[in-house]
Design an enzyme around this catalytic site. Sequence first.
Site, PDB file in Angstrom:
ATOM      1  N   LYS A 277      14.284 -18.377  19.803  1.00  0.00           N
ATOM      2  CA  LYS A 277      14.035 -19.812  19.959  1.00  0.00           C
ATOM      3  C   LYS A 277      15.157 -20.668  19.383  1.00  0.00           C
ATOM      4  CE  LYS A 277       9.055 -18.962  19.402  1.00  0.00           C
ATOM      5  NZ  LYS A 277       7.842 -19.340  18.647  1.00  0.00           N
TER       6      LYS A 277
ATOM      7  N   ARG B 294       7.535 -34.557  16.293  1.00  0.00           N
ATOM      8  CA  ARG B 294       6.990 -34.212  14.984  1.00  0.00           C
ATOM      9  C   ARG B 294       8.048 -33.866  13.934  1.00  0.00           C
ATOM     10  NH1 ARG B 294       2.008 -30.189  15.556  1.00  0.00           N
ATOM     11  NH2 ARG B 294       1.911 -30.717  13.330  1.00  0.00           N
TER      12      ARG B 294
ATOM     13  N   ARG C 215       1.345  -2.899  10.952  1.00  0.00           N
ATOM     14  CA  ARG C 215       0.084  -3.435  10.450  1.00  0.00           C
ATOM     15  C   ARG C 215      -0.216  -4.756  11.152  1.00  0.00           C
ATOM     16  NH1 ARG C 215      -1.816  -1.044   5.849  1.00  0.00           N
ATOM     17  NH2 ARG C 215      -0.411   0.411   4.796  1.00  0.00           N
TER      18      ARG C 215
ATOM     19  N   ARG D 264      -3.299 -19.280  15.113  1.00  0.00           N
ATOM     20  CA  ARG D 264      -3.108 -19.992  16.378  1.00  0.00           C
ATOM     21  C   ARG D 264      -4.292 -19.762  17.309  1.00  0.00           C
ATOM     22  NH1 ARG D 264       2.049 -21.275  17.466  1.00  0.00           N
ATOM     23  NH2 ARG D 264       1.039 -22.793  18.833  1.00  0.00           N
TER      24      ARG D 264
END
Length: 259
Positions: free
Chosen positions: A59, A112, A152, A249
């Site tokens: 990203k 934001r 995990r 999320r």
Amino acid sequence: MPELPDVEGFRQALLTCGRRRSVTDIDVRDTGVLRGVTEKRLRRELTGKLLGKAWRHGKWLFVPVGGGPTLVFHFGMTGSLRCCSSDEPIETHDRIVLKLDGTRNLRYRDQRKLQGVRLARDTAVDRILDGLGPDALAVNRGEFLDLLSGRRGTVKSALMDQSVIAGLGNLLCDEILWRARVDPRTPARNLSEKALRRIHAAMGRVLATSVRAGCVPPRRSWLTGRRDDTAPLCPRCGGSMRSCRVTGRRTVWCPQCQT
């Protein structure tokens, strides 16, 4: 939230707008998006310099600046990079405007301001990359199996972990796991090699289509196109989809298809 396909779209916009063009001026309209650099230094390092060929990892977007540091963008939850004509009105959330020779400018737009714009020397770029896994577009099947086998946590948390694979976000992960018929809450270490192969294949298909679109497309034949319905139904089986929080999320899946 911008994910790999969005950032690849921003890279293409930058190449169209700014490659081999000089920065003639910089309008920092909000210093709240600057990270580790002052407005004065940004202006000094960029004005009069050529923008090189932009490249992306996950990203993150990196833009070499002729003979100097690298301009680095991270788009957080709401950021974007726009190529605009110089006479196009400035919008409320245009935080930085790079004015280029000719009639174009680049605008970093962000509501934001959770991430922002950096200047980085080679060592600082290396530090950013050291914290990231391989780019999701470049991960072959064998590498993918090695990265996820035995991890995990849930499979969705593993896919979203940028230190494991860089570039996948919430929408992409839900779409990929829906296509692979894998419950996002499944512990990654419980997945069979066959399931991991399905996830890798689905990731490739979803990314290829999304990169062409410049986003995760909200098609009605995709989970992405149904997830915000009041009572979302699975595009594949027509059953009711469920949602919960995974890795903090909102996660949407089909309990009939994803087992």
